[in-house]
Motif scaffolding. Sequence first.
Motif, PDB file in Angstrom:
ATOM      1  N   ASP A 155       0.835  -1.199   0.000  1.00  0.00           N
ATOM      2  CA  ASP A 155       0.000   0.000   0.000  1.00  0.00           C
ATOM      3  C   ASP A 155       0.874   1.255   0.000  1.00  0.00           C
ATOM      4  O   ASP A 155       1.947   1.285   0.602  1.00  0.00           O
ATOM      5  CB  ASP A 155      -0.900   0.025   1.229  1.00  0.00           C
ATOM      6  N   ARG A 156       0.375   2.325  -0.669  1.00  0.00           N
ATOM      7  CA  ARG A 156       1.074   3.608  -0.669  1.00  0.00           C
ATOM      8  C   ARG A 156       0.053   4.738  -0.655  1.00  0.00           C
ATOM      9  O   ARG A 156      -1.003   4.642  -1.284  1.00  0.00           O
ATOM     10  CB  ARG A 156       1.965   3.770  -1.896  1.00  0.00           C
ATOM     11  N   VAL A 157       0.380   5.808   0.063  1.00  0.00           N
ATOM     12  CA  VAL A 157      -0.473   6.996   0.114  1.00  0.00           C
ATOM     13  C   VAL A 157       0.396   8.208  -0.211  1.00  0.00           C
ATOM     14  O   VAL A 157       1.494   8.355   0.332  1.00  0.00           O
ATOM     15  CB  VAL A 157      -1.131   7.168   1.498  1.00  0.00           C
ATOM     16  N   MET A 158      -0.101   9.096  -1.072  1.00  0.00           N
ATOM     17  CA  MET A 158       0.677  10.267  -1.480  1.00  0.00           C
ATOM     18  C   MET A 158      -0.274  11.323  -2.033  1.00  0.00           C
ATOM     19  O   MET A 158      -1.470  11.076  -2.181  1.00  0.00           O
ATOM     20  CB  MET A 158       1.692   9.883  -2.551  1.00  0.00           C
ATOM     21  N   ILE A 159       0.246  12.513  -2.329  1.00  0.00           N
ATOM     22  CA  ILE A 159      -0.505  13.487  -3.102  1.00  0.00           C
ATOM     23  C   ILE A 159       0.021  13.453  -4.536  1.00  0.00           C
ATOM     24  O   ILE A 159       1.077  12.870  -4.801  1.00  0.00           O
ATOM     25  CB  ILE A 159      -0.399  14.918  -2.520  1.00  0.00           C
ATOM     26  N   ASP A 160      -0.715  14.075  -5.449  1.00  0.00           N
ATOM     27  CA  ASP A 160      -0.292  14.149  -6.850  1.00  0.00           C
ATOM     28  C   ASP A 160       0.722  15.285  -6.971  1.00  0.00           C
ATOM     29  O   ASP A 160       0.349  16.452  -7.131  1.00  0.00           O
ATOM     30  CB  ASP A 160      -1.501  14.390  -7.751  1.00  0.00           C
ATOM     31  N   ASN A 161       1.999  14.942  -6.893  1.00  0.00           N
ATOM     32  CA  ASN A 161       3.052  15.952  -6.907  1.00  0.00           C
ATOM     33  C   ASN A 161       3.144  16.683  -8.234  1.00  0.00           C
ATOM     34  O   ASN A 161       3.437  17.882  -8.271  1.00  0.00           O
ATOM     35  CB  ASN A 161       4.392  15.306  -6.576  1.00  0.00           C
ATOM     36  N   ARG A 166       2.351  21.763 -10.932  1.00  0.00           N
ATOM     37  CA  ARG A 166       1.765  22.479 -12.072  1.00  0.00           C
ATOM     38  C   ARG A 166       0.896  23.630 -11.575  1.00  0.00           C
ATOM     39  O   ARG A 166       0.968  24.750 -12.095  1.00  0.00           O
ATOM     40  CB  ARG A 166       0.927  21.511 -12.914  1.00  0.00           C
ATOM     41  N   ASP A 167       0.083  23.379 -10.540  1.00  0.00           N
ATOM     42  CA  ASP A 167      -0.794  24.429 -10.011  1.00  0.00           C
ATOM     43  C   ASP A 167       0.006  25.597  -9.438  1.00  0.00           C
ATOM     44  O   ASP A 167      -0.347  26.767  -9.637  1.00  0.00           O
ATOM     45  CB  ASP A 167      -1.711  23.854  -8.928  1.00  0.00           C
ATOM     46  N   ALA A 195      11.997  15.014  -9.020  1.00  0.00           N
ATOM     47  CA  ALA A 195      11.688  14.692 -10.416  1.00  0.00           C
ATOM     48  C   ALA A 195      10.224  14.955 -10.727  1.00  0.00           C
ATOM     49  O   ALA A 195       9.889  15.530 -11.780  1.00  0.00           O
ATOM     50  CB  ALA A 195      12.042  13.236 -10.698  1.00  0.00           C
ATOM     51  N   GLN A 196       9.329  14.551  -9.836  1.00  0.00           N
ATOM     52  CA  GLN A 196       7.909  14.748 -10.093  1.00  0.00           C
ATOM     53  C   GLN A 196       7.532  16.227 -10.038  1.00  0.00           C
ATOM     54  O   GLN A 196       6.722  16.706 -10.835  1.00  0.00           O
ATOM     55  CB  GLN A 196       7.080  13.950  -9.098  1.00  0.00           C
ATOM     56  N   ARG A 197       8.125  16.960  -9.109  1.00  0.00           N
ATOM     57  CA  ARG A 197       7.786  18.380  -8.989  1.00  0.00           C
ATOM     58  C   ARG A 197       8.341  19.178 -10.175  1.00  0.00           C
ATOM     59  O   ARG A 197       7.690  20.100 -10.662  1.00  0.00           O
ATOM     60  CB  ARG A 197       8.264  18.914  -7.641  1.00  0.00           C
ATOM     61  N   ILE A 198       9.521  18.810 -10.652  1.00  0.00           N
ATOM     62  CA  ILE A 198      10.057  19.461 -11.850  1.00  0.00           C
ATOM     63  C   ILE A 198       9.185  19.135 -13.068  1.00  0.00           C
ATOM     64  O   ILE A 198       8.957  19.982 -13.931  1.00  0.00           O
ATOM     65  CB  ILE A 198      11.526  19.048 -12.080  1.00  0.00           C
ATOM     66  N   MET A 199       8.668  17.920 -13.107  1.00  0.00           N
ATOM     67  CA  MET A 199       7.798  17.541 -14.226  1.00  0.00           C
ATOM     68  C   MET A 199       6.543  18.418 -14.258  1.00  0.00           C
ATOM     69  O   MET A 199       6.147  18.929 -15.316  1.00  0.00           O
ATOM     70  CB  MET A 199       7.391  16.067 -14.117  1.00  0.00           C
ATOM     71  N   GLY A 200       5.921  18.612 -13.109  1.00  0.00           N
ATOM     72  CA  GLY A 200       4.738  19.463 -13.054  1.00  0.00           C
ATOM     73  C   GLY A 200       5.051  20.897 -13.408  1.00  0.00           C
ATOM     74  O   GLY A 200       4.267  21.573 -14.110  1.00  0.00           O
ATOM     75  N   TYR A 201       6.188  21.386 -12.925  1.00  0.00           N
ATOM     76  CA  TYR A 201       6.668  22.734 -13.259  1.00  0.00           C
ATOM     77  C   TYR A 201       6.849  22.886 -14.768  1.00  0.00           C
ATOM     78  O   TYR A 201       6.403  23.864 -15.378  1.00  0.00           O
ATOM     79  CB  TYR A 201       7.972  22.963 -12.495  1.00  0.00           C
ATOM     80  N   GLN A 202       7.486  21.898 -15.396  1.00  0.00           N
ATOM     81  CA  GLN A 202       7.726  21.956 -16.841  1.00  0.00           C
ATOM     82  C   GLN A 202       6.414  21.925 -17.613  1.00  0.00           C
ATOM     83  O   GLN A 202       6.236  22.678 -18.581  1.00  0.00           O
ATOM     84  CB  GLN A 202       8.619  20.796 -17.270  1.00  0.00           C
ATOM     85  N   HIS A 203       5.481  21.056 -17.205  1.00  0.00           N
ATOM     86  CA  HIS A 203       4.192  20.987 -17.892  1.00  0.00           C
ATOM     87  C   HIS A 203       3.487  22.333 -17.863  1.00  0.00           C
ATOM     88  O   HIS A 203       2.883  22.757 -18.866  1.00  0.00           O
ATOM     89  CB  HIS A 203       3.296  19.930 -17.230  1.00  0.00           C
ATOM     90  N   ALA A 204       3.539  23.006 -16.716  1.00  0.00           N
ATOM     91  CA  ALA A 204       2.867  24.297 -16.587  1.00  0.00           C
ATOM     92  C   ALA A 204       3.488  25.341 -17.514  1.00  0.00           C
ATOM     93  O   ALA A 204       2.775  26.116 -18.165  1.00  0.00           O
ATOM     94  CB  ALA A 204       2.922  24.772 -15.137  1.00  0.00           C
ATOM     95  N   LEU A 205       4.816  25.365 -17.566  1.00  0.00           N
ATOM     96  CA  LEU A 205       5.489  26.331 -18.443  1.00  0.00           C
ATOM     97  C   LEU A 205       5.110  26.086 -19.898  1.00  0.00           C
ATOM     98  O   LEU A 205       4.744  27.016 -20.641  1.00  0.00           O
ATOM     99  CB  LEU A 205       7.004  26.242 -18.277  1.00  0.00           C
TER     100      LEU A 205
END
Length: 337
Positions: A155-161, A166-167, A195-205
């Motif tokens: 099992d794993r629990v997380m937020i959508d990084n 991106r937000d 890595a996940q946070r940079i991915m969201g940052y890149q998608h937003a840009l």
Amino acid sequence: MAGIRLQDVADLAGVSMKTVSNVVHDYEHVSSKTRQKVQAAIDELGYRPNMMGRRLATGKTGLIALAFAAVSIPYFAELARVVSSVAARHGYRVLLEETDATLEGERAVVASSEAGMVDGVIFQPSVMSSTEIARHRTDIPMVTLGEGAAPLSMDRVMIDNVAAARDATLHLVKLGRRRIGFVGHERSGLSATSAQRIMGYQHALESSGLVADPALLVASESISAAGAVAGVGEALDAGLRVDGLVCRDDLAAIGALRALRERQLRVPEDVAITGWDNIQMSAVTFPSITTVAPDLEALAERAVSLLVERMGGFAGVGRHELVGYDLVFRESAPAVS
């Protein structure tokens, strides 16, 4: 108090040892009057149940472990507080284990899990692979937290990084910022979190028609406020020009605030900043920090609930669940009016 026995509690309360044991193990069929009398004797004597004896008698210790990198990191300190509160509602106490975000420390958690002292483990890995975690000792139920790879069996629990990053980035775009940097990832190599946070940052840009320029990524030697002070300062002194910064966490944002102030750059007028984690100090910095706020209560509740189910015998495939988050608007990147 050392040396206090079950019999001592029974003598003071004027009941049998069996009655004291029933109260300690929270059995239902004890009157409230008797329960109060026994609890008063426990409190007066400072009696603490012997965990190993309890395990021999019931098969359980009433303890779960919470393992993470370091309690000195404010996010983990706050996570520990919330998990402990939620675990108490489920009838468990929490034992903290620090791994120092090292492979050796994390292997110790999955290999030993306090050698029978706990009934289960909630573990936020930083460096172990999912394959290695999957090989952990199977007699101790485990739930993982966070962005690191998780075995399908666990099992794993997380937020959508990715979505949260991106937000945060899109908020800076809405404020009119066009040269937006990312601060605080590891210079030695990206963690799954970065890595996940940079991915969201890149998608937003890219979705905003802006260039995702590697020159806008500001790394640091350590995931810390001091590391961000040095990293941002070096980048600015080398000619980096930005009007917005998405910071990997609130510690990086705090470090960025200092580096910018030392160079007479105003926040948010010259550079708007977002952080991550909503640690308590982010509300009282000057200026206060706009930040991604994971729903810690929901995170802890799901992790503990899933672990309780595992400890109760659930043996199905891993359940990978997301909990929510908010973007808390403060002075460093005000809400769009």
